[in-house]
Scaffold this active site. Sequence first.
Site, short mmCIF file in Angstrom:
data_model
loop_
_atom_site.label_atom_id
_atom_site.label_comp_id
_atom_site.label_asym_id
_atom_site.label_seq_id
_atom_site.Cartn_x
_atom_site.Cartn_y
_atom_site.Cartn_z
N PHE A 177 -14.31 -28.23 -22.32
CA PHE A 177 -13.09 -28.23 -21.51
C PHE A 177 -11.91 -27.99 -22.44
CE2 PHE A 177 -9.32 -29.53 -19.36
CZ PHE A 177 -9.51 -29.01 -18.09
N ASP A 197 -10.50 -28.35 -31.27
CA ASP A 197 -9.64 -28.79 -30.16
C ASP A 197 -9.64 -30.32 -30.15
OD1 ASP A 197 -8.44 -29.59 -27.84
OD2 ASP A 197 -9.37 -28.07 -26.57
N LYS A 205 -1.56 -33.66 -25.61
CA LYS A 205 -1.60 -34.99 -24.97
C LYS A 205 -0.79 -36.05 -25.70
CE LYS A 205 -6.05 -34.23 -22.65
NZ LYS A 205 -5.71 -33.99 -21.27
#
Length: 401
Positions: free
Chosen positions: A142, A227, A256
Amino acid sequence: MTDRTTPAVAEAERWTAHNYHPLPVVIAEAEGAWVTDVDGRRYLDCLAGYSALNFGHRHPGLVAAAREQLDRVTLTSRAFLHDQFGPFCHELAELCGKDLVLPMNTGAEAVETAIKVSRKWGYKVKGVPDGRATIVVADGNFHGRTTTIVSFSTDPDARADYGPFTPGFRIVPYGDLDALAAAIDETTVAVLVEPIQGEAGVLVPPAGYLTGVRALCTGRNVLFVADEIQSGLGRTGDTFACDDEGVVPDMYVLGKALGGGVVPVSAVAASRGVLGVLRPGEHGSTFGGNPLACAVARAVVALLNTGEPQARAKEVGAHLHARLGTLVGKGLTAVRGRGLWAGIDIDPALMTGREASERLMARGVLAKDTHGSTLRLAPPLVVTREEIDLAVDALAEVLSS
Ligand SMILES: Cc1ncc(COP(=O)(O)O)c(C=O)c1O
């Protein structure tokens, strides 16, 4: 008692696209690891904005940094410099041990940046023939929601009806170094992986996987792009999840928690030989690296430089995993993860992940399912051992009720 929740849920349902299926809780206030809904009910937040709230809701130092910046200057665009920009890039580059940083806003934008920079590096530095670059990714990944990123998703929900897709990606099983080695050829510019796959259910790869990815990338002149948008910035007990194996990727992709739960901030960090391929006009973002974002993210970097969030994640995370471990065989079939991050598989004969999260909510704990009967626990790193006990006790009740 007046019910403010029901009309608020109905209004949201009526006026928004249904691209999410939120729990029916309407949050009005939050502090630290706790949120309060419009009817005054309190909940322990065990999702932490998918790790965007690693330092808790309204962390005093982060809110103060935002307030101070709001009174000075909030937006300039990258057409001009501002006094938070250089210091932010400098401080984040040093945290990452890299030469250069490129700030963006959302995680998906940072991943897009990583893809574009990797391709450009491939053409300009590695010498891949124009238009032929390939990037190897893992199944179950993801990395966000853009058309290019969903082009290499293996989740049918994320992909269906969004084609035609961007070519140039090869998908291999996560954790399989032989498959990765076989997928790399002279056109390969990057391997893009999550050091721990978050949305897939907090999947930790086999020990030595990241070391193996590093060795393969170095040996084959391919960029290792990690990531760390969900796994990084303290969540696993280290600054980066890659640190667990002492592995340093060529490019970190961050997001985030970099925005401290206050503003969206993302970035990529890499060496001059990699990020230096970009020239004026070739990539950008109006809001990327804005003064407010930089001021808050500087405060985030300063927090991480103390080592305290990482230490707490390690210590309280060990307690979380010890407690969850006792539930395996008692309603849970498996527990995975590291630090304050756990993917738990609920016995599908008992209930779905969604049902479990609804029942947890009724007991004052907010958590979210990922796939089927998997639930993810990722509380803010300010959570205490006692609060972890409260969450795990609630889970035990849910599993035995
Ligand atoms: C590993 C990873 N990469 C990228 C993203 C996308 O970030 P954003 O939702 O900010 O675009 C996410 C979001 O969950 C993520 O977990």
